[in-house]
Scaffold this motif. Structure first.
Motif, mmCIF file in Angstrom:
data_model
loop_
_atom_site.group_PDB
_atom_site.id
_atom_site.type_symbol
_atom_site.label_atom_id
_atom_site.label_comp_id
_atom_site.label_asym_id
_atom_site.label_seq_id
_atom_site.Cartn_x
_atom_site.Cartn_y
_atom_site.Cartn_z
ATOM 1 N N LEU A 52 92.342 42.707 8.941
ATOM 2 C CA LEU A 52 92.271 43.750 8.996
ATOM 3 C C LEU A 52 91.641 44.010 10.181
ATOM 4 O O LEU A 52 92.428 45.399 10.639
ATOM 5 N N ALA A 53 91.179 43.204 11.184
ATOM 6 C CA ALA A 53 91.271 43.830 12.252
ATOM 7 C C ALA A 53 93.051 43.939 13.181
ATOM 8 O O ALA A 53 93.024 44.557 14.070
ATOM 9 N N ALA A 54 94.277 42.963 12.101
ATOM 10 C CA ALA A 54 94.475 42.762 13.090
ATOM 11 C C ALA A 54 96.152 44.436 13.036
ATOM 12 O O ALA A 54 97.026 44.523 13.659
ATOM 13 N N LEU A 55 95.559 44.931 11.415
ATOM 14 C CA LEU A 55 96.556 45.979 11.250
ATOM 15 C C LEU A 55 96.620 47.235 12.162
ATOM 16 O O LEU A 55 97.814 47.668 12.362
ATOM 17 N N PRO A 56 95.815 47.947 12.534
ATOM 18 C CA PRO A 56 96.086 48.432 14.064
ATOM 19 C C PRO A 56 97.141 48.914 14.952
ATOM 20 O O PRO A 56 97.905 49.346 14.748
ATOM 21 N N GLU A 57 97.109 47.567 14.829
ATOM 22 C CA GLU A 57 97.787 47.411 16.340
ATOM 23 C C GLU A 57 99.186 46.959 15.702
ATOM 24 O O GLU A 57 100.032 46.997 16.494
ATOM 25 N N MET A 58 99.454 46.469 14.821
ATOM 26 C CA MET A 58 101.235 46.128 14.240
ATOM 27 C C MET A 58 101.462 47.115 13.559
ATOM 28 O O MET A 58 102.849 47.073 13.367
ATOM 29 N N ALA A 59 100.435 47.945 13.297
ATOM 30 C CA ALA A 59 100.797 49.126 12.686
ATOM 31 C C ALA A 59 101.231 50.427 13.586
ATOM 32 O O ALA A 59 102.896 50.625 13.896
ATOM 33 N N ARG A 60 100.968 49.840 15.086
ATOM 34 C CA ARG A 60 101.527 50.793 16.406
ATOM 35 C C ARG A 60 102.850 50.409 17.112
ATOM 36 O O ARG A 60 103.559 50.981 17.129
ATOM 37 N N ALA A 61 102.543 48.617 16.424
ATOM 38 C CA ALA A 61 103.891 48.477 17.174
ATOM 39 C C ALA A 61 104.914 48.485 16.519
ATOM 40 O O ALA A 61 106.110 48.718 16.892
ATOM 41 N N GLU A 65 102.440 56.023 13.849
ATOM 42 C CA GLU A 65 100.942 56.441 14.644
ATOM 43 C C GLU A 65 100.011 56.627 13.545
ATOM 44 O O GLU A 65 100.038 56.885 12.281
ATOM 45 N N GLY A 66 98.986 56.233 13.870
ATOM 46 C CA GLY A 66 97.458 57.214 13.266
ATOM 47 C C GLY A 66 97.210 56.171 12.153
ATOM 48 O O GLY A 66 96.154 56.509 11.349
ATOM 49 N N TYR A 67 98.063 54.741 12.413
ATOM 50 C CA TYR A 67 97.683 53.438 11.267
ATOM 51 C C TYR A 67 96.076 53.891 11.190
ATOM 52 O O TYR A 67 95.099 54.100 12.247
#
Lengths: 374, 374
Positions: A52-61, A65-67
């Motif tokens: 969960l902690a890693a997900l937003p950065e993975m999505a951004r990479a 947008e705006g995950y």
């Protein structure tokens, strides 16, 4: 982490703390996380919390947008609804989770259950068929479900009208499992409300969907893979050509389940699907004895000890990921070109690309171009 | 005599003179001469005349008292009846004899025919089924016969009530062959008199029985082997469990013919035989297309040139004869002992012993004992 845990198809260790359980559900309910991605994220990040902690950065990479991961309030609401419905959550890899589903590449990471979960430990046979079945078909379903139930087999079906209803009713006392297309607390069709309550009291209702979800067309094929996945064999009692039951039957074959069908006269359109299946190699069913005779020996499916990993059937999607990563480099290439280079259909490629984007391993460039993530 | 003629399974050279034809019929009509013995006698004695001359002495040597060959008057009467019925005799090995029967170990040496014998040169499909068929079954038989006839297939059946009748009627204009259990001039059942006349005019009636013979129970299985033998495939349209149609189907499998069956609902007792066949591996039939798809490629059955010998499938009875002769010596042993020593059932041993007795190769002694002929 042991080697066993690294094996892609082995179920993860189930959550042990309240926080861990909450995070599992939150991870699964987050956008773009399906069963396969859930399993991979858990494997790669060691825990749902880390994933969960890693997900937003993975999505951004991956250029999304705006995950945002699923807000905790949504999970709190789902848990509250579950409590009201007396539903409990079964976690992939835990002792009360149906072992037969461990084999599936896209096994649901969690299942909501209302009723007697010990039925999941018994051998099960799925019965499916037409909603608008004939009285003959309903009678056949009742007879088979009664006789198979009498011989210790749990009857799995989908709580639909017609064949499903007949099979559930006949197996209410011996043991029946209804796998719901929507939330485990959303009864559909409404006419089966009493039956659904009876199944909750005497049998078991299951769903992988969030509580309160109204079933939609796309939910049914997903649900059907659980029906066939839970069972040693799938019996199609009455089915027209091009019916949903045939799709379930083909899924069942893909899952290595026995497929059986009740024949009918060629002039009876409601038998066309069953006759087609038999012509294609399904076992012809005249009676419960025919079904039992066709079952795999118990050793085949249920004798595997829990500490033995399942046969290492590498999921197709894994192969595809490797193929894609091997063909991509830092210089972007067109998606069309990629599709021509690898052994996959556009329908398979799309989800795999989303997975890899979400994993941050590939990047989308303007103009439909793809490259390895830098 | 060429080596080809010596090959046990190759059809004999057909008779060429009036006297020869008379002797063929007289040999076949003589006591204890069945199709297999007929063929062996002809092979061993070079001509029917020689075989007839040798028969009484062979019988005497085998311990058969007062054996007489068929009196000429019987043959004259049969030929006269045939003339009245406009029947002609087809001889095994001649161009107008159905080539498909050559393969059978017990091919009839002669067949009486009334009607259009050129139908025997066309690919044929047999349709069999219940006498007391349902209206659905009769409709299915009509539909299949019409469609298969329209695609150039002759429909072979047995002129019985029910499925046979429906199939013949539907195929009257496209081409149908009725194989009779009794004499070709004896119409059974009487209600099919008009149909039988129509078949004589438009199709073909066949029988291996003497003219004027009233059909008896034992004739039907013998007749059924000709129905299936004439056809590339046997379609069972509707048949109860333990019905005669199932025996025909099993014979057909032994003959290497395709066996197909029309399914029905398990609650319909009239479908039980067909469902059993499908469960055991028969092809499920929904339509004429299903039948045609299941046919062997034309090359398999009909492309063999007449001058090529058939595949050398040594008849089981030949093996048995060798086994018996190897185990017997000049000192008599009990028939029971012989049965224990060889790989055959009592039902197979009996006819083989009669053959060998008639051949003068073994002798029966008092007390059920057997020895090689001195």
């Amino acid at each position: 982490m042991t080697e066993e845990q690294l094996s892609s198809n082995h179920p993860p260790l189930p959550p042990t703390t309240e926080e861990d359980r909450f995070s599992w559900l939150r991870l699964l309910r987050s956008r773009k996380v399906g069963p396969a991605t859930f399993r991979r994220l858990l494997r790669e990040h060691g825990s749902a919390q880390n994933a969960l902690a890693a997900l937003p950065e993975m999505a951004r990479a991956a250029g999304i947008e705006g995950y945002e991961i699923c807000p905790p309030g949504v999970i709190e609401a789902e848990l509250k609804a579950a409590k009201a419905a007396k539903a409990r959550l079964l976690y992939l890899g835990s002792a009360d989770f149906p072992a037969a589903l461990n084999d599936l590449n896209d096994a649901p990471p969690m299942l909501w259950a209302i009723g007697n979960v010990s039925l999941l430990q018994q051998p099960a046979i799925a019965m499916v068929g037409a909603r608008n079945c004939s009285s003959l078909g309903a009678r056949m379903a009742r007879g088979l479900a009664t006789d198979l139930g009498g011989k210790g087999h749990v009857i799995v079906s989908g709580l639909a009208r017609g064949i499903d209803t007949a099979a559930h009713i006949a197996a209410l006392t011996s043991g029946t499992i209804a796998v719901m297309a929507g939330g485990v607390d959303v009864i559909y069709p409404a006419e089966n409300t009493e039956l659904a309550h009876n199944i909750a009291s005497n049998g078991l209702r299951l769903s992988e969907q969030p509580m309160g979800v109204t079933p939609q067309a796309r939910h049914f094929p997903r649900r059907n893979r659980i029906i066939s996945g839970l069972a040693q064999a799938v019996v199609v009692v009455e089915a027209a050509a091009k019916s949903g039951s045939l799709i379930t039957a083909r899924d069942a074959l893909d899952q290595g389940r026995e497929v059986l069908a009740v024949p009918g006269h060629p002039f009876d359109a409601r038998a066309a699907g069953c006759n087609l299946l038999i012509r294609d190699g399904a076992t012809l069913v005249r009676s419960a004895e025919d079904v039992i005779e066709a079952l795999p020996q118990k050793d085949d499916l249920f004798s595997r000890k829990p500490d033995q990993p399942p046969a290492p059937a590498a999921p197709r999607s894994q192969d595809l990921h490797v193929q894609i990563l091997e063909r991509l480099g830092p210089s972007p290439i067109a998606e069309d070109q990629l599709l021509r280079d690898i052994a996959a259909s556009a329908g398979e490629l799309g989800p795999a690309l989303v997975d890899l984007e979400l994993d941050g391993r590939i990047q989308r460039q303007p103009g439909g171009l793809l490259s390895l993530a830098g």
